[in-house]
Design an enzyme around this catalytic site. Sequence first.
Site, PDB file in Angstrom:
ATOM      1  N   GLU A 188       0.880  -1.176   0.000  1.00 18.43           N
ATOM      2  CA  GLU A 188       0.000   0.000   0.000  1.00 18.43           C
ATOM      3  C   GLU A 188       0.911   1.218   0.000  1.00 18.43           C
ATOM      4  OE1 GLU A 188      -3.313  -0.009  -0.055  1.00 18.43           O
ATOM      5  OE2 GLU A 188      -3.695  -2.144   0.210  1.00 18.43           O
ATOM      6  N   CYS A 197      -2.129   9.390   2.364  1.00 13.75           N
ATOM      7  CA  CYS A 197      -1.650   8.779   1.120  1.00 13.75           C
ATOM      8  C   CYS A 197      -2.489   9.213  -0.078  1.00 13.75           C
ATOM      9  CB  CYS A 197      -1.667   7.272   1.255  1.00 13.75           C
ATOM     10  SG  CYS A 197      -3.260   6.614   1.745  1.00 13.75           S
TER      11      CYS A 197
HETATM   12  P1  NAD Z   1       8.069   4.742   5.142  1.00 12.17           P
HETATM   13  O1  NAD Z   1       8.180   3.934   3.897  1.00 12.17           O
HETATM   14  O2  NAD Z   1       9.194   5.635   5.508  1.00 12.17           O
HETATM   15  O3  NAD Z   1       7.870   3.797   6.408  1.00 12.17           O
HETATM   16  C1  NAD Z   1       6.857   2.813   6.514  1.00 12.17           C
HETATM   17  C2  NAD Z   1       7.319   1.666   7.365  1.00 12.17           C
HETATM   18  O4  NAD Z   1       8.496   1.144   6.772  1.00 12.17           O
HETATM   19  C3  NAD Z   1       7.675   2.010   8.816  1.00 12.17           C
HETATM   20  O5  NAD Z   1       7.079   1.065   9.690  1.00 12.17           O
HETATM   21  C4  NAD Z   1       9.182   1.898   8.860  1.00 12.17           C
HETATM   22  O6  NAD Z   1       9.644   1.350  10.078  1.00 12.17           O
HETATM   23  C5  NAD Z   1       9.485   0.932   7.748  1.00 12.17           C
HETATM   24  N1  NAD Z   1      10.793   1.156   7.131  1.00 12.17           N
HETATM   25  C6  NAD Z   1      11.458   2.315   7.010  1.00 12.17           C
HETATM   26  N2  NAD Z   1      12.643   2.117   6.391  1.00 12.17           N
HETATM   27  C7  NAD Z   1      12.710   0.803   6.119  1.00 12.17           C
HETATM   28  C8  NAD Z   1      13.672  -0.030   5.486  1.00 12.17           C
HETATM   29  N3  NAD Z   1      14.816   0.459   5.017  1.00 12.17           N
HETATM   30  N4  NAD Z   1      13.385  -1.349   5.352  1.00 12.17           N
HETATM   31  C9  NAD Z   1      12.240  -1.854   5.816  1.00 12.17           C
HETATM   32  N5  NAD Z   1      11.299  -1.113   6.420  1.00 12.17           N
HETATM   33  C10 NAD Z   1      11.530   0.188   6.577  1.00 12.17           C
HETATM   34  O7  NAD Z   1       6.697   5.524   5.011  1.00 12.17           O
HETATM   35  P2  NAD Z   1       6.082   6.581   6.019  1.00 12.17           P
HETATM   36  O8  NAD Z   1       6.904   7.833   5.987  1.00 12.17           O
HETATM   37  O9  NAD Z   1       5.800   5.961   7.337  1.00 12.17           O
HETATM   38  O10 NAD Z   1       4.669   6.850   5.307  1.00 12.17           O
HETATM   39  C11 NAD Z   1       4.533   7.727   4.234  1.00 12.17           C
HETATM   40  C12 NAD Z   1       4.311   6.981   2.945  1.00 12.17           C
HETATM   41  O11 NAD Z   1       3.332   5.984   3.099  1.00 12.17           O
HETATM   42  C13 NAD Z   1       3.775   7.901   1.859  1.00 12.17           C
HETATM   43  O12 NAD Z   1       4.383   7.567   0.634  1.00 12.17           O
HETATM   44  C14 NAD Z   1       2.288   7.563   1.811  1.00 12.17           C
HETATM   45  O13 NAD Z   1       1.663   7.851   0.602  1.00 12.17           O
HETATM   46  C15 NAD Z   1       2.319   6.113   2.100  1.00 12.17           C
HETATM   47  N6  NAD Z   1       1.042   5.643   2.628  1.00 12.17           N
HETATM   48  C16 NAD Z   1       0.286   4.801   1.877  1.00 12.17           C
HETATM   49  C17 NAD Z   1      -0.937   4.368   2.345  1.00 12.17           C
HETATM   50  C18 NAD Z   1      -1.795   3.444   1.538  1.00 12.17           C
HETATM   51  O14 NAD Z   1      -2.739   2.920   2.090  1.00 12.17           O
HETATM   52  N7  NAD Z   1      -1.518   3.223   0.271  1.00 12.17           N
HETATM   53  C19 NAD Z   1      -1.386   4.786   3.607  1.00 12.17           C
HETATM   54  C20 NAD Z   1      -0.576   5.627   4.357  1.00 12.17           C
HETATM   55  C21 NAD Z   1       0.629   6.060   3.860  1.00 12.17           C
END
Ligand code: NAD
Length: 474
Positions: free
Chosen positions: A219, A253
């Site tokens: 997602e 998002c």
């Molecule tokens: P992010 O990708 O930075 O982090 C998400 C998760 O990934 C966190 O739990 C984090 O611990 C983990 N993570 C971070 N670095 C990692 C790595 N190197 N390897 C594995 N896991 C890792 O995203 P964010 O800043 O928390 O959220 C923002 C993004 O999420 C935006 O792009 C937004 O559009 C998207 N989003 C999508 C939805 C959806 O339903 N499609 C909903 C909410 C947010």
Amino acid sequence: MTQTNSSIGIRQLLDMQKQAFIEEAAASADVRMQRIQQVIDMLVEHKEALCQAMGEDFGGRPAVFSLANDILGSLSSLKHARDHLKGWLGDSERPSVKPFDMFGATAWVKYQPKGVIGIIGTWNAPLFTLLSPLACAFAAGNRAVLKPSEIAPRTAQVLAEAVAKRFDPQVLAVVQGGPEVAAAFAEQPWNHLVFTGSTSVGKLIMAAAARNLVPVTLELGGKSPVLVGDSADIANAAERIAVGKSLNSGQLCVSPDVVWVHESRLQALADGIASQYQALYPSVTGNADMTPVINERHHARVKAYVDDAKARGLTVLEVGAAQAGADRRLPLALVINPPAEAEISRHEIFGPAVVLRSFLNIRDAVAAINAGERPLALYYFGSDETEQNWVLDNTLSGGVSINDVVMHPALEDAPFGGVGASGMGHYHGREGFLEFSHARSVYKAGNHDPRREWGMLPPYNEQFAQMLQAAVTP
Ligand code: NAD
């Protein structure tokens, strides 16, 4: 690395849940409903503590928004799954293999739980991105381990404690920690992995999952466009865009990222969005109704996009002003027609700023959208149904709202997910149940096998060859 089930590592949790899953065999509908109910009861019991934690994590997110988005949003998915799962989990009868069906052979598809689902969530909707997929995972009869975002640590802690209080970790557990824990989490041999987050991290998650052939639901995000057609009422579009953009200060998002409108109406739309936003938030700093940007890094990131636009001499309309250093609330910035190389054009904004772009023909806007990555959401405003259908037929996005923004993810009985760079797979409703089930085909032979008497077995005869030849028809 902090963990809720203190001495239990991720792999141990997974192995323990997998073993319990095997021993339980198929969880009955009642057991599934009861597990979902436990999550519902947990949310009802801890709603205040959870909203307070979300408020603190954001540095002042309004409790009503946390209640609406994360508590009620999750409850809505959970209740829908609880109330409908009985109708989802039955076998689906299918036509059997010809000609054996004439002799009693039958067939059906049986929807079985995959086993243990790992769910990684984000900070922007720190409960919803964990508990809404969990509703479908439980409805499908699975067990689950949640990994909340480290960027909302208080919420993660309250959730972990609430889960530990109500659930046997063999059924549901929470693992806390930063990116290194998330990376280790993604490397485990889950039966399915759900990741909500950015497209760049999504690629790392999928690569890690691929090593164990773990199926993934991703997602992700992206730059969700809005197309304001020439038949749209500008005042109405401006109001709905302003309201949608205001939610969580754009940290959603599906928040509108780029708004396309005919050149002749760009100014009216920009003024309309600005005045509607101003009415929602007459002040910025200290305004308890406005969600601050989550942390210093994201605050600096969003500000940098806007500063870059200003430094390029672009038209930037800011709705109100923030008192520097007082809190992390930012005014909405409308950036007009930035070039492709501007920072705000190159990244998902994910904060209180929006790009406005002008077109002379909506087809040019659609061509520009199609030249980029497939977005999570696409919005169309207008009363021209022919144009509306043309836009739907000629674009692809995870979902669509027409004459509004941000609404379609609230559809409980329709899949929510992305496509291409905005993700794959989906949850919500029956499609979510199917996502976390294995659709297992079953063939059951009849009592009589006609193959020998029909000459279908060696030694083959001419009559059988002719029968096959005759069956080869266009
Ligand atoms: P992010 O990708 O930075 O982090 C998400 C998760 O990934 C966190 O739990 C984090 O611990 C983990 N993570 C971070 N670095 C990692 C790595 N190197 N390897 C594995 N896991 C890792 O995203 P964010 O800043 O928390 O959220 C923002 C993004 O999420 C935006 O792009 C937004 O559009 C998207 N989003 C999508 C939805 C959806 O339903 N499609 C909903 C909410 C947010």
